[in-house]
Write a protein that holds these residues in place. Structure first.
Motif, PDB file in Angstrom:
ATOM      1  N   GLU A 240      -4.416   6.712  -5.981  1.00 58.87           N
ATOM      2  CA  GLU A 240      -5.406   7.199  -5.024  1.00 58.87           C
ATOM      3  C   GLU A 240      -5.895   6.030  -4.178  1.00 58.87           C
ATOM      4  O   GLU A 240      -5.769   4.869  -4.564  1.00 58.87           O
ATOM      5  CB  GLU A 240      -6.571   7.858  -5.763  1.00 58.87           C
ATOM      6  CG  GLU A 240      -6.181   9.080  -6.564  1.00 58.87           C
ATOM      7  CD  GLU A 240      -5.630  10.202  -5.705  1.00 58.87           C
ATOM      8  OE1 GLU A 240      -6.130  10.404  -4.571  1.00 58.87           O
ATOM      9  OE2 GLU A 240      -4.694  10.883  -6.154  1.00 58.87           O
ATOM     10  N   TYR A 241      -6.507   6.338  -3.047  1.00 57.59           N
ATOM     11  CA  TYR A 241      -7.003   5.302  -2.141  1.00 57.59           C
ATOM     12  C   TYR A 241      -7.985   4.362  -2.844  1.00 57.59           C
ATOM     13  O   TYR A 241      -7.939   3.145  -2.638  1.00 57.59           O
ATOM     14  CB  TYR A 241      -7.667   5.928  -0.909  1.00 57.59           C
ATOM     15  CG  TYR A 241      -6.693   6.629   0.001  1.00 57.59           C
ATOM     16  CD1 TYR A 241      -5.790   5.907   0.763  1.00 57.59           C
ATOM     17  CD2 TYR A 241      -6.675   8.015   0.089  1.00 57.59           C
ATOM     18  CE1 TYR A 241      -4.882   6.547   1.603  1.00 57.59           C
ATOM     19  CE2 TYR A 241      -5.770   8.665   0.929  1.00 57.59           C
ATOM     20  CZ  TYR A 241      -4.880   7.928   1.671  1.00 57.59           C
ATOM     21  OH  TYR A 241      -3.987   8.561   2.495  1.00 57.59           O
ATOM     22  N   ASP A 242      -8.877   4.927  -3.656  1.00 58.34           N
ATOM     23  CA  ASP A 242      -9.868   4.099  -4.358  1.00 58.34           C
ATOM     24  C   ASP A 242      -9.186   3.117  -5.312  1.00 58.34           C
ATOM     25  O   ASP A 242      -9.608   1.963  -5.422  1.00 58.34           O
ATOM     26  CB  ASP A 242     -10.855   4.974  -5.123  1.00 58.34           C
ATOM     27  CG  ASP A 242     -11.739   5.805  -4.205  1.00 58.34           C
ATOM     28  OD1 ASP A 242     -11.897   5.416  -3.027  1.00 58.34           O
ATOM     29  OD2 ASP A 242     -12.260   6.841  -4.656  1.00 58.34           O
TER      30      ASP A 242
ATOM     31  N   ALA B  98      -7.516   0.374  -3.238  1.00 52.56           N
ATOM     32  CA  ALA B  98      -8.538  -0.507  -2.677  1.00 52.56           C
ATOM     33  C   ALA B  98      -9.062  -1.472  -3.740  1.00 52.56           C
ATOM     34  O   ALA B  98      -9.193  -2.673  -3.483  1.00 52.56           O
ATOM     35  CB  ALA B  98      -9.678   0.322  -2.082  1.00 52.56           C
TER      36      ALA B  98
ATOM     37  N   PRO C 224     -11.707   1.438   0.725  1.00 50.35           N
ATOM     38  CA  PRO C 224     -10.808   2.590   0.898  1.00 50.35           C
ATOM     39  C   PRO C 224     -10.493   2.932   2.349  1.00 50.35           C
ATOM     40  O   PRO C 224      -9.338   3.236   2.657  1.00 50.35           O
ATOM     41  CB  PRO C 224     -11.553   3.728   0.177  1.00 50.35           C
ATOM     42  CG  PRO C 224     -12.348   3.023  -0.884  1.00 50.35           C
ATOM     43  CD  PRO C 224     -12.782   1.725  -0.241  1.00 50.35           C
TER      44      PRO C 224
ATOM     45  N   VAL D  79      -7.728   0.726   3.490  1.00 57.23           N
ATOM     46  CA  VAL D  79      -6.445   1.131   2.899  1.00 57.23           C
ATOM     47  C   VAL D  79      -5.872   2.302   3.694  1.00 57.23           C
ATOM     48  O   VAL D  79      -4.690   2.314   4.042  1.00 57.23           O
ATOM     49  CB  VAL D  79      -6.611   1.501   1.402  1.00 57.23           C
ATOM     50  CG1 VAL D  79      -5.346   2.135   0.854  1.00 57.23           C
ATOM     51  CG2 VAL D  79      -7.009   0.276   0.595  1.00 57.23           C
ATOM     52  N   ARG D  80      -6.724   3.286   3.996  1.00 56.63           N
ATOM     53  CA  ARG D  80      -6.279   4.444   4.778  1.00 56.63           C
ATOM     54  C   ARG D  80      -5.748   4.011   6.145  1.00 56.63           C
ATOM     55  O   ARG D  80      -4.731   4.516   6.615  1.00 56.63           O
ATOM     56  CB  ARG D  80      -7.417   5.444   4.963  1.00 56.63           C
ATOM     57  CG  ARG D  80      -7.702   6.286   3.772  1.00 56.63           C
ATOM     58  CD  ARG D  80      -8.714   7.391   4.128  1.00 56.63           C
ATOM     59  NE  ARG D  80      -9.080   8.139   2.954  1.00 56.63           N
ATOM     60  CZ  ARG D  80     -10.058   7.806   2.114  1.00 56.63           C
ATOM     61  NH1 ARG D  80     -10.787   6.737   2.346  1.00 56.63           N
ATOM     62  NH2 ARG D  80     -10.309   8.538   1.063  1.00 56.63           N
TER      63      ARG D  80
ATOM     64  N   LYS E 184       0.872   4.055  -2.959  1.00 51.70           N
ATOM     65  CA  LYS E 184       0.479   5.432  -2.653  1.00 51.70           C
ATOM     66  C   LYS E 184       1.627   6.413  -2.883  1.00 51.70           C
ATOM     67  O   LYS E 184       1.471   7.427  -3.558  1.00 51.70           O
ATOM     68  CB  LYS E 184      -0.021   5.515  -1.194  1.00 51.70           C
ATOM     69  CG  LYS E 184      -0.470   6.896  -0.776  1.00 51.70           C
ATOM     70  CD  LYS E 184      -1.712   7.320  -1.500  1.00 51.70           C
ATOM     71  CE  LYS E 184      -2.194   8.667  -0.993  1.00 51.70           C
ATOM     72  NZ  LYS E 184      -3.043   9.324  -1.962  1.00 51.70           N
TER      73      LYS E 184
ATOM     74  N   ILE F  59       0.839  -1.200   0.000  1.00 52.26           N
ATOM     75  CA  ILE F  59       0.000   0.000   0.000  1.00 52.26           C
ATOM     76  C   ILE F  59       0.875   1.251   0.000  1.00 52.26           C
ATOM     77  O   ILE F  59       0.619   2.194  -0.762  1.00 52.26           O
ATOM     78  CB  ILE F  59      -0.972  -0.009   1.212  1.00 52.26           C
ATOM     79  CG1 ILE F  59      -2.015  -1.113   1.028  1.00 52.26           C
ATOM     80  CG2 ILE F  59      -1.633   1.353   1.392  1.00 52.26           C
ATOM     81  CD1 ILE F  59      -2.879  -1.360   2.258  1.00 52.26           C
TER      82      ILE F  59
END
Length: 168
Positions: free
Chosen positions: A132-134, A137, A144, A147-148, A126, A122
């Protein structure tokens, strides 16, 4: 692997490679030169690279090593300043460069030793690929927010381990 595959992989991931180079080098021209040299070096051995993933990994290592080489060369260059404190400025910039390189290596070791494979993946997607997070994911079959959370935990672990190392 064909040279076309190497070219498409490099082109697709160029922005991430550029961001990696800029983390080491503060000059866009140096970063561009580094990417060009990395591609040139890999081009010579394209027939030995089997997959796009291998091309990506080799490019990351090559870019990183070329950045370090550039920093080392610059730290050994003798420039003439017009002010009286030029010797101090040259020594300070070389010291700053080496310290930055050591800090980067320390963080890399923490990432390799302390993060889970998922957290490393991850973080790479990133920070190095700029996804992006989406996107992350979807690619990993996660939500998402998960992932965050993983990225937050990874960054916290890096920060805590790094601060502990600096206290020693």
């Amino acid at each position: 692997m064909s040279k076309e595959t190497l070219t498409s992989t490099f082109t697709e991931l160029r922005k991430g490679f550029f961001r990696l180079a800029m983390r080491f080098l503060s000059n866009q021209e140096d970063a561009d030169d580094t990417l060009q040299e990395a591609f040139f070096r890999l081009w010579k051995h394209a027939d030995r690279i089997d997959t796009p993933e291998e091309a990506e990994a080799l490019t990351i290592v090559t870019v990183k090593n070329l950045c370090i080489d550039t920093l080392r060369k610059k730290s050994h260059l003798h420039t003439v300043e017009l002010d009286e404190g030029r010797d101090d400025a040259v020594a300070e910039s070389a010291t700053d460069t080496l310290e930055r390189e050591e800090r980067f290596k320390a963080v890399e070791r923490i990432i390799e030793q302390r993060l889970t494979p998922l957290q490393r993946q991850i973080l790479h997607m990133k920070e190095y690929e700029g996804k992006e997070y989406d996107e992350i994911a979807a690619k990993l079959g996660m939500q998402p927010p998960a992932v965050r959370m993983q990225l937050s935990r990874a960054r916290k672990e890096i920060r805590e381990c790094y601060l502990k190392q600096m206290e020693r």
